[in-house]
Write an enzyme that holds these catalytic residues in place. Sequence first.
Site, short mmCIF file in Angstrom:
data_model
loop_
_atom_site.label_atom_id
_atom_site.label_comp_id
_atom_site.label_asym_id
_atom_site.label_seq_id
_atom_site.Cartn_x
_atom_site.Cartn_y
_atom_site.Cartn_z
N ASP A 123 0.88 -1.16 0.00
CA ASP A 123 0.00 0.00 0.00
C ASP A 123 0.92 1.22 0.00
O ASP A 123 2.11 1.13 0.35
CB ASP A 123 -0.95 0.00 1.20
CG ASP A 123 -2.15 0.93 0.96
OD1 ASP A 123 -2.08 1.78 0.03
OD2 ASP A 123 -3.16 0.82 1.68
C1 BGC Z 1 -4.94 3.43 0.04
C2 BGC Z 1 -5.01 2.46 -1.13
C3 BGC Z 1 -4.79 3.20 -2.41
C4 BGC Z 1 -3.46 3.91 -2.36
C5 BGC Z 1 -3.13 4.70 -3.60
C6 BGC Z 1 -3.66 4.24 0.00
O1 BGC Z 1 -3.66 5.23 0.99
O2 BGC Z 1 -5.01 2.73 1.26
O3 BGC Z 1 -6.25 1.81 -1.14
O4 BGC Z 1 -4.87 2.32 -3.51
O5 BGC Z 1 -3.46 4.81 -1.26
O6 BGC Z 1 -3.95 5.80 -3.69
#
Ligand code: BGC
Length: 761
Positions: free
Chosen positions: A228
Amino acid sequence: MTDVESIVSQMTLEEKAALCTGASAWSTTPVLRLNLPELIVSDGPHGIRRQPEIHTLVLKSFPATCFPTASSLAATWDVDLLYEMGQALAEEATALKVDVILGPGVNIKRTPLCGRNFEYFSEDPYLAGELAASLINGIQSKGVGTSLKHFTANNQEFERFSISAEMDERTLREIYLPAFETAVTKAQPWTVMCAYNKVNGQYASENHRLLTDILKNEWGFAGFVVSDWGAVHNRVASLQAGLDLEMPGPKQTRVNAVIEAVRDGVLDEAVLDESVRRIVEVVCRAALTAKGGDFDVAAHHTLARKVAAEGMVLLKNDGLLPLQNPQHIAVVGRAAQKAHFQGGGSSHINPTQVDVPFKELQKLAGNAELSFAPGYPEGPDFEQRFIDEAVAIAQVADVALLFIALPTFKESEGYDRLDLDLTRQQVALIQAVTAVQPNTVVILNNGAPVVVRDWIDGTAAVLEAWMMGQAGGGAIADILFGKTNPSGKLAETYPVKLADTPAYLHFPGENGVVRYGEGLFIGYRYYDSKEVPTQFPFGYGLSYTTFAYSKARASATTFKDIDGVTVAVDVTNTGQVAGKEVVQVYVHDRKARLVRPFKELKGFAKVDLQPGETKTVTIPLNFRAFAYYDPAHKQWVTEDGLFDIMIGASVADIRSTVTVMLQSTLHLPSVLHRESTVRAWLEDPLGKVAFEPMYQQMIGQLNRVFGGSEQGSSETIGMDMNGFLLDMPLLSILHFQEDALTQPADDIVDLLLAQVHSISG
Ligand code: BGC
């Protein structure tokens, strides 16, 4: 040598290290000399949030269709529809030059308070897994990848970057892993995104057991694991654990750390090569899909409207809906003019167009006169004047339609809800309007259940419209006017009140730890097993028609676990209009060695029926439908015995039950040990054989001591000595009479154990 292997073999250490960390916020590092392009990823999950600039995280993205969010998708219970939506998402990704969509999210809704529940499917892992698999298959069928997220136990926003989600092995295996497992085994997402949080004390990004042992080795995940955004703490440790790509980039320090670790011998280059191979493989696959072009904006908007309507759940209807030509309609609530159709955070889409609910109502309302009042302010303040204005228009109308949207300050990615309530103003508004207008319909826009008990009694109907996507306004009009018969059913329980929710006493955790103390018993598994009343049960949803279930049957009354069994039931539309029913199959184990939820969803089907029409619904149940995970055996286990297969319209509305006998084909080693009780010895098939003669002697002896005289009977000690004996460890009983034994108690038990384990082992 394959192309992938050939590329990997020609890459330098520096190139390999660079490939494992993003080149920008949304892309990987290309290796131009080897013709390896960059890979472009984009959020996700219910639309494409393609940033105009590869280095920016949160600029306004290119326009794309905003489909309903996962709560709504799950309430469709329609795997085919999700597949179709997946194909549309892929077309948009292709047009917007995106290789991999960051989604779907299959985290389990442990508590309705999780701010991000709108992005997740269900409290039930079976349902979440099946729906996600279908969506992924739809997307990937068009040559666009997905990123199944957030692996795993990311079930709250509170301290989501650091908190340790702590649970026992069985809870992990039966609740928090299976949706991922199903999606991986049925759909092979190109990538899986690890969670931010720790799982049982270790960051998900550095969790070798989760990323390598379970995901890659046990389930056979063939793609790459991406972090993530910002979830990596120690790049080398995460690579060793199986985290292939760190995002976002660029981060030269991370690249250097990997190079140094290989040079110093801290990191085996083979580990790096394996990650590189996985990434290169996906990059090459993505490159096969030619990017660019247009997508059909109008067709996708129409599809979004269909999906939204299928997911809406009619919670209450005293007969007012569908509307019968009202002449004067009072429309109340800001959300009728400015649709609340998606959630805040990384999933936020810049829609191609947005249906305004008020205008959509107008289109279907014929000659009716529509009036409007905003009902509540934009922010958290309480403003009586809005209520007075709404009451004034509602009381002179035939019908009042109240559009109540849970504001983003209450629900979003990044923070959890503090309660399950609407705003104070919204509750007061509903109460005031229903006091003057009995024909009031409340239309809810929210991503997760709200408490309704303070205001529902005065309403004539309530429609849960969710975060319904850009075309949701039209879908609401379709349902209110009966153009579409509602067929959505809840994929999550609506509790009566917050304190009833299963994780209530174990949420959100403290001092960096959240203990999943409720274990397996989340969602309906809790309410149903514990007989806690709910507002609306899991699987519930009304229709404008009625359905009858008949002739429930199983393909066999006795079956082997590996063969499974198929259940069938006839469903008839007994009403006046066409409609769809979601048939649900729950399995109840009559007796098991370990505690089990009273019912567990193991199959479902959505069936479309004309008035008077009957269709047979057939649902296969496999080994896993009957198994539980036994940590003592470290595997999924079936036991011989009776199972009730309950077929119903919701978890609380079982229409037919078929009882079948399962024959387990497993030959499991005995789990008896030195501290096993007499009862455990007798219940273990091999233990019983070995121990039975000694047990008979013990009983005989007990009867001689306690069975006879007044002074020596069980009554004098006020207990049933037999029962007492059963729950004592065999070893302890023997210790009491050690002097009378011919050999030490420990030796006797060890001998018995040796006998049992040699047979079972
Ligand atoms: C979120 C993800 C997301 C990523 C990119 C993160 O903060 O938890 O779900 O895909 O950011 O935006």
